[in-house]
Write a protein that holds these residues in place. Structure first.
Motif, mmCIF file in Angstrom:
data_model
loop_
_atom_site.group_PDB
_atom_site.id
_atom_site.type_symbol
_atom_site.label_atom_id
_atom_site.label_comp_id
_atom_site.label_asym_id
_atom_site.label_seq_id
_atom_site.Cartn_x
_atom_site.Cartn_y
_atom_site.Cartn_z
ATOM 1 N N THR A 18 42.452 -6.533 18.204
ATOM 2 C CA THR A 18 43.473 -7.150 18.834
ATOM 3 C C THR A 18 43.615 -6.855 20.295
ATOM 4 O O THR A 18 43.265 -5.673 20.832
ATOM 5 C CB THR A 18 44.786 -6.534 18.271
ATOM 6 N N PRO A 19 44.054 -7.977 21.141
ATOM 7 C CA PRO A 19 44.079 -7.826 22.449
ATOM 8 C C PRO A 19 45.074 -6.669 23.063
ATOM 9 O O PRO A 19 46.017 -6.644 22.228
ATOM 10 C CB PRO A 19 44.382 -9.191 23.168
ATOM 11 N N GLN A 51 51.604 -2.085 4.843
ATOM 12 C CA GLN A 51 52.043 -1.397 5.755
ATOM 13 C C GLN A 51 50.948 -0.586 6.447
ATOM 14 O O GLN A 51 49.977 -0.405 5.815
ATOM 15 C CB GLN A 51 53.087 -0.130 5.057
ATOM 16 N N GLY A 52 51.077 -0.350 7.783
ATOM 17 C CA GLY A 52 49.928 0.203 8.383
ATOM 18 C C GLY A 52 48.874 -0.518 8.936
ATOM 19 O O GLY A 52 47.911 0.046 9.488
ATOM 20 N N ARG A 53 48.687 -1.828 8.594
ATOM 21 C CA ARG A 53 47.664 -2.555 9.041
ATOM 22 C C ARG A 53 48.277 -3.400 10.019
ATOM 23 O O ARG A 53 49.443 -3.776 9.962
ATOM 24 C CB ARG A 53 47.452 -3.765 7.793
ATOM 25 N N PRO A 54 47.248 -3.702 11.114
ATOM 26 C CA PRO A 54 47.919 -4.639 12.173
ATOM 27 C C PRO A 54 48.024 -5.968 11.491
ATOM 28 O O PRO A 54 47.438 -6.343 10.747
ATOM 29 C CB PRO A 54 46.579 -4.618 13.032
ATOM 30 N N ALA A 55 48.828 -6.800 12.234
ATOM 31 C CA ALA A 55 49.393 -8.011 11.689
ATOM 32 C C ALA A 55 48.044 -9.047 11.703
ATOM 33 O O ALA A 55 47.239 -8.807 12.543
ATOM 34 C CB ALA A 55 50.151 -8.578 12.661
ATOM 35 N N GLN A 56 48.037 -9.885 10.581
ATOM 36 C CA GLN A 56 46.706 -10.589 10.488
ATOM 37 C C GLN A 56 46.632 -11.835 11.601
ATOM 38 O O GLN A 56 48.044 -12.272 11.976
ATOM 39 C CB GLN A 56 46.792 -11.359 9.222
ATOM 40 N N PRO A 57 45.622 -12.258 11.900
ATOM 41 C CA PRO A 57 45.560 -13.226 13.154
ATOM 42 C C PRO A 57 46.517 -14.315 12.789
ATOM 43 O O PRO A 57 46.841 -15.183 13.839
ATOM 44 C CB PRO A 57 43.963 -13.544 13.065
ATOM 45 N N PHE A 60 53.441 -7.418 16.698
ATOM 46 C CA PHE A 60 52.252 -6.679 16.765
ATOM 47 C C PHE A 60 52.398 -5.416 16.221
ATOM 48 O O PHE A 60 52.415 -4.295 17.281
ATOM 49 C CB PHE A 60 51.470 -6.685 18.204
ATOM 50 N N PRO A 61 52.775 -4.958 15.166
ATOM 51 C CA PRO A 61 53.224 -3.510 14.900
ATOM 52 C C PRO A 61 51.671 -2.895 14.821
ATOM 53 O O PRO A 61 50.532 -3.516 14.754
ATOM 54 C CB PRO A 61 53.560 -3.382 13.453
ATOM 55 N N ASN A 62 51.661 -1.581 14.984
ATOM 56 C CA ASN A 62 50.440 -0.749 15.021
ATOM 57 C C ASN A 62 49.286 -1.083 15.907
ATOM 58 O O ASN A 62 48.114 -1.177 15.636
ATOM 59 C CB ASN A 62 49.748 -0.628 13.776
ATOM 60 N N THR A 63 49.547 -1.934 16.989
ATOM 61 C CA THR A 63 48.584 -2.300 18.219
ATOM 62 C C THR A 63 49.199 -1.809 19.562
ATOM 63 O O THR A 63 50.055 -1.503 19.815
ATOM 64 C CB THR A 63 48.703 -3.805 18.059
ATOM 65 N N GLY A 64 48.122 -1.482 20.246
ATOM 66 C CA GLY A 64 48.192 -1.113 21.488
ATOM 67 C C GLY A 64 49.149 -2.154 22.458
ATOM 68 O O GLY A 64 48.725 -3.157 22.631
ATOM 69 N N ASN A 82 55.098 2.375 16.057
ATOM 70 C CA ASN A 82 54.507 1.038 16.113
ATOM 71 C C ASN A 82 53.368 1.157 17.090
ATOM 72 O O ASN A 82 52.693 0.229 17.464
ATOM 73 C CB ASN A 82 55.063 -0.011 16.649
ATOM 74 N N GLY A 83 53.168 2.457 17.815
ATOM 75 C CA GLY A 83 52.303 2.830 18.627
ATOM 76 C C GLY A 83 52.494 1.921 20.139
ATOM 77 O O GLY A 83 51.261 1.754 20.909
ATOM 78 N N HIS A 84 53.620 1.717 20.256
ATOM 79 C CA HIS A 84 53.914 1.044 21.570
ATOM 80 C C HIS A 84 54.383 1.820 22.721
ATOM 81 O O HIS A 84 55.168 2.775 22.378
ATOM 82 C CB HIS A 84 54.991 -0.117 21.453
ATOM 83 N N CYS A 85 54.039 1.932 23.822
ATOM 84 C CA CYS A 85 54.554 2.910 24.860
ATOM 85 C C CYS A 85 55.459 2.103 25.858
ATOM 86 O O CYS A 85 55.306 1.036 26.226
ATOM 87 C CB CYS A 85 53.362 3.446 25.354
#
Length: 766
Positions: A127-128, A215-221, A280-284, A342-345
């Motif tokens: 994921t970008p 849960q815990g998987r990045p959203a699908q494309p 975009f849960p669990n994505t940078g 969600n890993g977002h800062c």
């Protein structure tokens, strides 16, 4: 045998680890008597140009409760292709890929020089990176203009495939749709009404018919089309967004005389968190908040809109007179923990002359590993250059930022983990190596650090649990393994594993070994972090008393002295600097709130608990360099006796760089001697500190405030407040001394502090 100094330095360079003790006391009882806890400073992303990542998955121990990673400390049977885990002693088979290994053909992770190793693992769709700008439009015209230019410039620094979004806020909050050509379209939200994440996603049309996302998987494309209205790849909308930013106007709502503009910062952040949470849960991802004043309406407001009521000060907080403080802090903490899950800062760039509510909002950055930058105006080089540095690249041309880090710590049986202090949140992972006693964020062996760069450093605290009557076998070593999983800026998933070991020693018969292996610099920083952590929830004087008590106990344990004779007191070389670090720490802005606003204190503490050892030491005890005609520039004591009329001083406190011209030098400069050909050497002397300051200004993040002052100048206070006041107006004529500058203060000097410390350490009563 290398000296301990060299050993400590090598380990820091290789593994990014500095321990307070480098030989460990082998029983719980002895460890508590050491006063300074067994702890370390750990920099997970320490830059290692000589460490290329390996392209395969790490090998894990097969015991379900252990799962430690294969490392150089494991015992290996090459004939039977077995390895014994050095944490739980489980015997494990090597996977089939390792069939060809032998003594002479070892995989990298078994070689001692790879005690730190990095694996690239390919899991799940790539994921970008995502950058969401949240921009305050209640700014003054020139400030807004400068900010718009900085934001337009930043688009060219982002990776071309990064997704970018824009939210602006004033009295209302606008979420800008980026995919429509020719017209600018935005969704407008009221700034006073709090919405849940679900409601925000429904209003923005981000919910789609039921297909359960695991849960815990990045959203699908396939979700992309929905979110793409608000988040678009930079290369596609570069022109559009540049125009859109250029056309941003000040908030149109009129601001009556004597009122503050209405700012809905709380709702704007809530919408940003909700938007990313849904797409975009669990994505940078980075939410970047740019604000020019305090939130004045809606949930999360910090002060009302009446200018006649000033924003809260420390005095108000002590008198329990800050009416919005608790509610606002609670609101931002809830947003921060949602973001962290969600890993977002969240970054906060606050530029204003008055406070902007950082005290309430600091948790947004502290819990998610985001940056806080504080300045006077967006139109200063301090903001512009610091903001550019967020996007610096490393030796490979990759961004120096990583996302969604999860740090897991494993320990030998004799140790347990008490906690961590740094820009992280606890993942509440209970396990056999979690201690009952908590220091910092405890009760877990895993933490999440949503935003990490090459300086991010955590303080990790441990407890020795080995019983006094069960000695560790002679020559035994204790081990700790740090496993950091994170999303690299190139969007690869990576795992970095650092495994370190130290010798155990019996504290009764081998105390001198333990003493010689004490790292006073690391210990000072680790104790300071504990102090700062306590200062967040305790009264200032209590924290100082706690620090003093610890220092006295340490001196009683490791000092050599005759009972009740202060003059006989001696500390060995490995402890000799520790008391002066504590002296400067007690006077530092991390523990003294006098003369600092609550926002400034939050800002200083934010940076202190995330910087590495070198930077932290500069913050505790600033460095002072002297420039004169008598020789090359040299470091001098941080003491009022160093302030001489024929010297130029350069002081680095991390947050400020102060150049101070002594009385004579200042007079010569005023008289313009540097312009005359025959005084070329004076011109060079004036230039030297400027060049050295420039070097520091160019590399440090955040860029320090630059102060150029002279004897008797109003800004000389920056220097005078930091040096040890060995000469004050009280004792100036006592010794007939002529040198140095007396300082008008009632603070005790280091000499008086040490005299009292010696007295207390040797007294038989205490």
């Amino acid at each position: 045998m290398a000296t301990y100094q060299e050993f400590i330095q090598q380990n820091e360079d290789r593994d990014g680890v500095r321990f307070s003790w480098n030989v460990w006391p082998s029983s719980r009882l002895e460890a508590t008597r050491m006063v300074v806890p067994l702890s370390c400073l750990f920099t997970p992303m320490k830059e290692r140009p000589d460490l290329p990542p390996v392209q395969y998955e790490p090998v894990l121990c097969s015991r379900p409760t252990c799962k430690a990673v294969l490392n150089p400390l494991c015992q290996v049977d090459y004939r039977a292709k077995l390895w014994a885990c050095n944490f739980c002693y489980q015997r494990n088979q090597f996977p089939p890929a390792y069939a060809g290994i032998s003594e002479g053909n070892q995989p990298a992770e078994l070689m001692p020089q790879f005690s730190t190793i990095e694996y690239i693992v390919q899991r799940g769709p790539q994921t970008p990176l995502i950058f969401l700008y949240v921009v305050d439009i209640c700014l003054e015209e020139e400030d807004l203009q400068a900010l718009k230019e900085s934001l337009q410039m930043s688009l060219s620094l982002l990776p071309p495939n990064a997704l970018v979004g824009l939210i602006t806020f004033g009295r209302m909050v606008q979420v800008h749709e980026l995919s429509c050509e020719g017209i600018s379209k935005s969704y407008v939200f009221r700034g006073t009404k709090d919405l849940s994440g679900k409601q925000i996603q429904e209003m923005l049309g981000l919910t789609k018919p039921a297909a359960p996302v695991q849960q815990g998987r990045p959203a699908q494309p396939q979700d992309r089309s929905i979110s793409s209205r608000f988040l678009q790849p930079v290369h596609k909308i570069d022109m559009n967004l540049t125009d859109l930013l250029g056309e941003l106007q000040r908030d149109p709502w009129p601001v009556p005389q004597g009122k503050r503009p209405l700012r809905s910062t709380g709702i704007a952040l809530s919408i940003a968190v909700g938007l990313l949470e849904g797409t975009f849960p669990n994505t940078g991802a980075r939410i970047m908040l740019f604000t020019g004043g305090p939130p004045t309406q809606g949930p999360g407001m910090v002060v009302g809109d009446e200018l006649k009521t000033p924003i809260r000060s420390w005095h108000d907080i002590e008198k329990d007179n800050a009416r919005y403080l608790k509610k606002a802090t609670k609101y931002y903490e809830a947003l921060a923990s949602r973001s962290a899950v969600n890993g977002h800062c969240i970054d906060i760039y606050a530029c204003a002359l008055d406070q902007t509510g950082l005290l309430e909002m600091k948790c947004c950055s502290n819990l998610t590993g985001g940056h806080i930058v504080m300045g006077d105006s967006f139109n200063t080089s301090l903001f512009k250059q610091t903001f550019q540095r967020v996007f610096t690249k490393d030796y490979n041309g990759e961004f120096r930022m990583a996302f969604g880090g999860e740090l897991e710590v494993k320990t030998s049986r004799e140790l347990k983990i008490s906690g961590a202090i740094g820009p992280c949140v606890s993942l509440n992972a209970k396990g056999p190596c979690v201690s009952e006693t908590e220091l910092g964020l405890g009760g877990t062996s895993q933490w999440k650090i949503c935003g990490i760069n090459q300086f991010t450093t955590l303080g990790m605290y441990f407890e020795v649990v080995n019983q006094h009557n069960a000695p560790v076998p002679q020559g035994g070593r204790g081990a700790i393994q740090f496993i950091t999983q994170y999303q690299h800026s190139s969007t690869q998933k990576r795992i970095r594993v650092t495994t370190v070991a130290r010798n155990w020693a019996d504290a009764q018969s081998q105390i001198q070994h333990i003493e010689a292996a004490f790292d006073q610099e690391a210990a000072a920083v680790l104790m300071a972090r504990l102090g700062v952590f306590r200062a967040e929830s305790e009264e200032g004087p209590d924290v100082l008393r706690w620090l003093d008590r610890q220092l006295i106990r340490l001196c009683q344990k490791f000092g050599q002295f005759h009972k009740d004779d202060p003059n006989s007191f001696r500390l060995s070389e490995s402890f000799s600097l520790y008391p002066q670090f504590m002296f400067h720490l007690r006077r530092s802005p991390f523990l003294q709130v006098f003369n600092n606003s609550p926002d400034e204190s939050s800002y200083y503490r934010h940076h202190f608990v995330r910087q590495d050892l070198t930077q932290s030491l500069i913050m505790i005890q600033p460095i002072l360099y002297s420039y004169s005609f008598y020789g090359p520039p040299e470091p001098v004591l941080l003491d009022s006796s160093s302030i001489l009329p024929d010297r130029i001083l350069l002081m680095d406190t991390f947050f400020q760089l102060v150049i101070y011209h002594g009385e004579t030098i200042a007079q010569w400069r005023k008289a313009g001697y540097q312009e005359m050909a025959e005084y070329e050497n004076f011109k060079q002397l004036l230039q030297a500190p400027l060049d050295d300051a420039q070097e520091i200004l160019q590399t440090r993040f955040p860029m320090p405030r630059y102060v150029d002052t002279e004897h008797g100048g109003s800004q000389a206070r920056f220097l005078l407040s930091k040096v040890n006041p060995s000469q004050t107006h009280n004792n100036l004529y006592a010794w007939g001394q002529e040198t140095g500058a007396p300082i008008l203060t009632d603070d005790v000097s280091l000499q008086v502090f040490m005299d009292h410390l010696k007295k207390l350490a040797v007294s038989s009563a205490s």
